[in-house]
Every structure is written in structure tokens, then in C-alpha cells.
Design an enzyme around this catalytic site. Structure first.
Site, PDB file in Angstrom:
ATOM      1  N   ALA A  74      -0.967   6.461   3.119  1.00 54.84           N
ATOM      2  CA  ALA A  74       0.311   6.323   2.420  1.00 54.84           C
ATOM      3  C   ALA A  74       1.373   7.023   3.263  1.00 54.84           C
ATOM      4  O   ALA A  74       1.064   7.958   4.009  1.00 54.84           O
ATOM      5  CB  ALA A  74       0.212   6.973   1.041  1.00 54.84           C
ATOM      6  N   GLU A 123      -8.484   3.422   1.854  1.00 55.06           N
ATOM      7  CA  GLU A 123      -8.588   2.917   0.473  1.00 55.06           C
ATOM      8  C   GLU A 123      -8.234   1.440   0.400  1.00 55.06           C
ATOM      9  O   GLU A 123      -8.870   0.662  -0.316  1.00 55.06           O
ATOM     10  CB  GLU A 123      -7.677   3.736  -0.446  1.00 55.06           C
ATOM     11  N   GLU A 128      -6.743  13.467   2.635  1.00 57.77           N
ATOM     12  CA  GLU A 128      -5.637  13.846   1.744  1.00 57.77           C
ATOM     13  C   GLU A 128      -5.571  15.342   1.446  1.00 57.77           C
ATOM     14  O   GLU A 128      -4.502  15.902   1.273  1.00 57.77           O
ATOM     15  CB  GLU A 128      -5.721  13.058   0.418  1.00 57.77           C
TER      16      GLU A 128
END
Ligand code: DAK
Length: 274
Positions: A81, A128, A148
Site C-alpha cells: 500500500a 496480499e 507491515e
């Protein structure tokens, strides 16, 4: 230092104004989507995820498409992300706008087979995204990881749920808790990816797999995808019952008759995807 960072962000934004976050093409019955933020290692921001969702939906609705390939470039499938986009958000921003669910989840509703062709980094949200696809083909330079925790965030796009289902609980905990990366060989050994090929052969292999899939009867293929996905989310008895009913339903298709007739007449079937 702060000024320098701001300047860089501005520069990146300028460079992106003229750039599509994804590139879309077709080859026969295969739809190909390339993630296209090479300067940011294909970091997944809203513009990219919105565009990806729309492209997936368009291919899903297109009668001329039987399989979809999602890929990045030779350095990165996606490095997660977009951290630059996320860092300013607070709880209310992500909760009220339903971050992740609002656009990442489009992939879950796609009924045609989706193949992830992964070269280079597939980290965090990139890993993911690849795991949310149906088939995962890796180049030998692919690197998977859920780092993460290094940012004091956690996998939030299905990583803590799909990884233990794909590999083992212990290995998934290891990946999530140590934030270590996994190479292509270990990923294949662990069952995370379905095949590993030399980096230069990745797209040929992924497109060949997609062409094979797209050549079969689409309604039968969709039934297979639904049934395998059911195996993840139900008991064996429920799953078997679902599979049996799907099988029964396929006896109503013209393609099943064509497939069986073609076999008995010793010719290639001509599927009409109905
Ligand atoms: N976001 C934004 N920019 C990124 C990025 C990312 N994830 N990854 C790389 N970039 C940018 C770098 O900042 C750099 O930009 P410039 O400095 O050139 O402007 C450019 O891409 C090239 O990166 P590097 O210079 O770092 O290249 P290297 O070859 O040295 O290293 C690397 C490549 C992939 C190992 C490294 O860039 C890296 O470690 N990237 C970050 C990987 C990472 O931590 N990924 C996880 C992101 S967190 C949630 C749901 C989901 C998530 C969170 C919350 N909720 C529902 C709340 C998911 C979170 C994540 O995915």
C-alpha cells in the site's frame, strides 16, 4: 529535510499526472492488466486500486474474455500500500471511507479466473493482492513478504487470513511477525505460488496459462472457481454438496454436450461459453 521530502512528493505527483496507474490490453480471450507506477515500485494508492477495480469489472463483463492476468514490472509486482498516501490518515479517515474494502475488494467479486504474474517485490499489500488472485505464478526473482510491522501497521488486505490458509499457521506467523521476506523457491515449496519460472519467461508462461484457461468453457470454469473458493470457507460436507450441485447444473449447458460429443467424435470441441 522536510522541504526536500515535500519537493519529492510534488515531483512524483507531477510525473504521475500524465501516467495511467494501470495499462490494459487484450490478447485473444485474455485480458492483461499491468500495474504502472514504476517510480513508486507500483505502490498501491487509491487511483491505482480504483483503476484496477474498474478494469477487472470490465473484463469480467466482457463476453470476449475468459481469463485475466495481473502483473507489475520486472522489479516490482507491488511494494505494498502507498505509504506516502497513508501516513497522513487517521482512524476516522480509514474507518469512514472503508479503506481497503472500498476498492481493493472488487477483486473478490470477479468470477473469471485471475492470474497474478509476479516478478520482483510483492510486499505488504502487493503480496496480499497477489494472494487474492486465483493462480500465482512467480518469476525466480520474486520476493514475497508482509513487512507491515516495520511500520507499526499490520497486514490489512487479507494477509493475516489468506497466508495461513495458503501455507501453514507457523510459517504465516513467522512471515507476519518477523517481517522477513520469502524468495520464489521458498514460496513454491510452501505452496504460496503455483509455479516458478525464469524471470524472462514469466509473461510467456502466465499468458500461456491464461490462454489455456480461456479456451475452456467459461460457465464450467466459473463453476470450478466458485467451488474451489467454497473449499476455503465451508466444511467438507457443505463444500461437497456445493460441488455436486454445480456439477449437476453443468449438465444444462450446451458446452458440456459439445465437450462430450467432441471427445466421442475424436475432434476438438468448439465451446460457445453457454
Ligand atoms: N509506498 C510508497 N512508496 C514506496 C513504497 C510504498 N509501499 N515502496 C517503495 N516506494 C517508493 C520509495 O519511497 C522510492 O521513492 P523515491 O524515494 O524514489 O521517491 C521508490 O519507491 C523506490 O523505492 P526504494 O528506493 O526504496 O527502492 P529499493 O530498491 O531500495 O527498495 C523495496 C525496494 C521494495 C525493498 C523498498 O522500497 C521497500 O521496503 N518498500 C516498502 C515495502 C513495505 O513496507 N511495504 C508494506 C507497505 S504497508 C490497512 C490495510 C492494508 C495495509 C495497511 C493498512 N488498513 C485496512 C488500515 C497494508 C499496508 C502495507 O502494504
Amino acid at each position: 529535510m522536510e522541504d526536500k521530502e515535500k519537493e519529492k512528493e510534488k515531483e512524483n505527483k507531477k510525473g504521475e499526472e500524465n501516467q495511467n496507474p494501470i495499462l490494459v490490453e487484450t490478447a485473444g480471450r485474455v485480458g492483461l492488466i499491468r500495474l504502472n507506477r514504476p517510480r513508486q515500485m507500483n505502490a498501491l494508492n487509491d487511483a491505482l486500486m480504483d483503476a484496477l477495480g474498474l478494469a477487472l469489472q470490465a473484463f469480467d463483463e466482457d463476453d470476449g474474455i475468459g481469463a485475466i492476468v495481473v502483473t507489475g514490472n520486472d522489479k516490482a509486482f507491488a511494494a505494498g500500500a502507498d505509504i506516502a498516501a497513508m501516513r497522513g490518515w487517521d482512524y476516522m479517515d480509514v474507518f469512514k471511507s472503508n479503506y481497503i474494502t472500498r476498492n481493493w475488494e472488487t477483486l473478490r467479486s470477479v468470477r473469471k479466473p485471475v492470474i497474478a504474474a509476479v516478478a520482483g517485490y510483492a510486499l505488504g499489500g502487493g503480496c496480499e493482492l497477489a494472494m487474492a488472485c486465483d493462480i500465482l505464478i512467480a518469476a525466480d526473482n520474486a520476493v514475497f513478504g508482509l513487512p507491515e510491522l516495520k511500520l507499526a501497521v499490520m497486514p490489512g488486505a487479507g494477509g493475516t487470513q489468506r497466508l495461513p490458509r495458503a501455507i501453514s499457521k507457523a510459517k504465516a506467523m513467522d512471515m507476519c511477525m518477523t517481517a522477513r521476506n520469502m524468495g520464489a523457491a521458498e514460496a513454491e515449496r510452501s505452496g504460496l505460488v503455483s509455479r516458478v519460472v525464469a524471470a524472462e519467461r514469466l509473461m510467456d508462461e502466465a499468458m500461456a496459462v491464461a490462454q489455456t484457461i480461456a479456451g475452456f468453457s467459461l460457465p464450467s470454469m466459473m463453476a470450478v472457481k466458485e467451488a474451489v473458493n467454497r473449499a476455503w470457507e465451508s466444511s467438507l460436507s457443505e463444500g461437497i454438496l456445493f460441488e455436486r450441485r454445480q456439477l449437476h447444473a453443468l449438465f444444462a449447458t450446451a458446452d458440456l454436450k459439445e465437450g462430450m460429443n467432441a471427445f466421442l467424435e475424436r475432434r476438438e470441441p468448439v465451446f460457445r461459453h453457454r
